[in-house]
Design a protein around this motif. Sequence first.
Motif, short mmCIF file in Angstrom:
data_model
loop_
_atom_site.label_atom_id
_atom_site.label_comp_id
_atom_site.label_asym_id
_atom_site.label_seq_id
_atom_site.Cartn_x
_atom_site.Cartn_y
_atom_site.Cartn_z
N ASP A 1 -17.40 15.75 18.77
CA ASP A 1 -17.94 16.93 18.08
C ASP A 1 -19.29 16.65 17.45
N GLY A 2 -19.86 15.46 17.71
CA GLY A 2 -21.17 15.11 17.20
C GLY A 2 -21.15 14.32 15.91
N HIS A 3 -19.99 14.17 15.29
CA HIS A 3 -19.91 13.42 14.04
C HIS A 3 -19.89 11.92 14.33
N ALA A 4 -20.33 11.12 13.36
CA ALA A 4 -20.31 9.66 13.48
C ALA A 4 -19.59 9.08 12.27
N SER A 5 -18.76 8.07 12.50
CA SER A 5 -18.00 7.44 11.43
C SER A 5 -18.16 5.93 11.48
N LEU A 6 -18.13 5.30 10.32
CA LEU A 6 -18.23 3.85 10.22
C LEU A 6 -17.16 3.36 9.27
N TYR A 7 -16.35 2.41 9.73
CA TYR A 7 -15.19 1.95 8.97
C TYR A 7 -15.33 0.47 8.59
N HIS A 8 -15.20 0.19 7.32
CA HIS A 8 -15.27 -1.17 6.81
C HIS A 8 -14.06 -1.97 7.31
N PRO A 9 -14.25 -3.20 7.78
CA PRO A 9 -13.13 -3.96 8.35
C PRO A 9 -12.02 -4.27 7.34
N GLY A 10 -12.40 -4.53 6.09
CA GLY A 10 -11.37 -4.81 5.09
C GLY A 10 -10.51 -3.60 4.82
N TRP A 11 -11.15 -2.43 4.71
CA TRP A 11 -10.40 -1.20 4.49
C TRP A 11 -9.52 -0.89 5.70
N LEU A 12 -10.09 -1.05 6.89
CA LEU A 12 -9.35 -0.72 8.11
C LEU A 12 -8.11 -1.59 8.26
N ARG A 13 -8.25 -2.88 7.98
CA ARG A 13 -7.10 -3.79 8.09
C ARG A 13 -6.05 -3.45 7.02
N ALA A 14 -6.50 -3.12 5.82
CA ALA A 14 -5.57 -2.81 4.73
C ALA A 14 -4.73 -1.57 5.02
N HIS A 15 -5.23 -0.70 5.90
CA HIS A 15 -4.51 0.54 6.20
C HIS A 15 -4.00 0.62 7.63
N ALA A 16 -4.10 -0.48 8.37
CA ALA A 16 -3.59 -0.50 9.75
C ALA A 16 -2.09 -0.18 9.73
N TYR A 17 -1.63 0.58 10.70
CA TYR A 17 -0.24 1.03 10.68
C TYR A 17 0.56 0.56 11.90
N THR B 1 -23.99 -0.76 4.54
CA THR B 1 -24.12 0.68 4.31
C THR B 1 -22.81 1.42 4.59
N ALA B 2 -21.79 0.70 5.07
CA ALA B 2 -20.51 1.34 5.33
C ALA B 2 -19.88 1.80 4.02
N THR B 3 -19.44 3.04 4.01
CA THR B 3 -18.84 3.61 2.82
C THR B 3 -17.34 3.32 2.81
N ILE B 4 -16.82 2.99 1.63
CA ILE B 4 -15.37 2.90 1.44
C ILE B 4 -14.98 4.02 0.51
N ALA B 5 -14.20 4.97 0.99
CA ALA B 5 -13.84 6.14 0.20
C ALA B 5 -12.68 5.79 -0.74
N ASP B 6 -12.92 4.84 -1.59
CA ASP B 6 -11.86 4.33 -2.46
C ASP B 6 -12.55 3.61 -3.61
N TRP B 7 -11.83 3.42 -4.72
CA TRP B 7 -12.37 2.67 -5.84
C TRP B 7 -12.06 1.19 -5.72
N ARG B 8 -11.18 0.83 -4.81
CA ARG B 8 -10.79 -0.57 -4.65
C ARG B 8 -11.82 -1.35 -3.84
N ILE B 9 -11.76 -2.68 -4.01
CA ILE B 9 -12.54 -3.59 -3.18
C ILE B 9 -11.58 -4.17 -2.14
N TYR B 10 -11.99 -4.15 -0.88
CA TYR B 10 -11.13 -4.63 0.20
C TYR B 10 -11.71 -5.90 0.81
N PRO B 11 -11.09 -7.05 0.53
CA PRO B 11 -11.60 -8.30 1.10
C PRO B 11 -11.43 -8.31 2.61
#
Length: 392
Positions: free
Chosen positions: A94-110, A5-15
Amino acid sequence: MNSATATIADWRIYPVNSLPVALQRQPDGVEVTWSDARVSLFHHLWLRDNCPCPACVYPVTREQMFEIVDAPDDLSALDAQLDGSGCLAVQWSDGHASLYHPGWLRAHAYDEQSRAEREQQASRPLLWRAEMNQQLAHFDYQEVMTRDDVLLQWLRALRDTGLTQIRNAPTANGSLDGLARRVAFIRESSFGVMFEVQSKVDADSNAYTAFNLPLHTDLPTRELQPGVQFLYCLRNDAEGGDSRFVDGFAVAEELRRLAPDSFDLLTRTPVEFRNKSARNDYRCKAPIIALNEDGSYREIRIANFLRGPFDAPTEVMPALYKAYRLFIQLTREPHLQLNRRLQAGEAWVFDNRRVLHARDAFDPASGERHFQGCYLDRDEWLSRLYVLERQA
């Protein structure tokens, strides 16, 4: 929530090539340890700014709606956990909740290692010299028009080398329009959507004469030179008129090696290019060699027949002429040139902001020579390439 159910805010697929295996909360962020032992710190503001949930990113367009300025100044993570699929779940103060896909997170790690890895994997121009006469990438017209995999191969070759050829194309008027629009929108200029490259009595450009055209890029008089140029041969029976090409990036690299001071001068001295048509007046001042912020090449801008007088400080003028003359001399070196005669049913397609092209003089009385041409912007053909790569 989990990765299903994790959303990826992108059109790409992140392995997912590496999974988060441990978290450590820091005062200003969340530190992730990956299964390959890499460690990446993600600051709170960066994570909140990139929340991919439907409230922050519109799922239809994948465009952001949340603005980071609307986050509280004291934003912090109340909780950060890894779920069973390796997703990073963050509960914000602030009460918000976020969920990050591991493939997306690794692809954008800085972290330093991740950024260096992306830099190493990024596509680089393949500089070429006279060996391109044997290695020229060429593609069949019908395959390009009907097969997306061949279209993708062609666009990658164009990106990497800047010069390609289409063969076995129809020679009927209008055929170029279909080929160009197979890639992207056509850029209209003062010469029209399509321009007819023929010898004309009332020519408003040297291109429309039978004269020799020295190596140049098209429309350096514009703020943004066209990114891609098509030259499509409908008929070529005249004597002469052969094509010559030079990789402008390779010439610049040669200049950097031989005369670094001259190279530096051409990267920082604006030169004015002027259109001399009776009906138009275009002017642009820009360096002959333009670099990106990381020092890589962005574009070459040159056409001696459209260049205005140099305007530089008195003490700089001799060095500027030395640098300019050396650049031109290098473009004339046989070991840097591709020489080829285009036949009917063939087309040159090249990066106009990188590759210099020229035409030998021809005799219009000896036979008909009729080319058609058009332009695309870099943004358009690169967009087509990226979408094809996503779908491959």
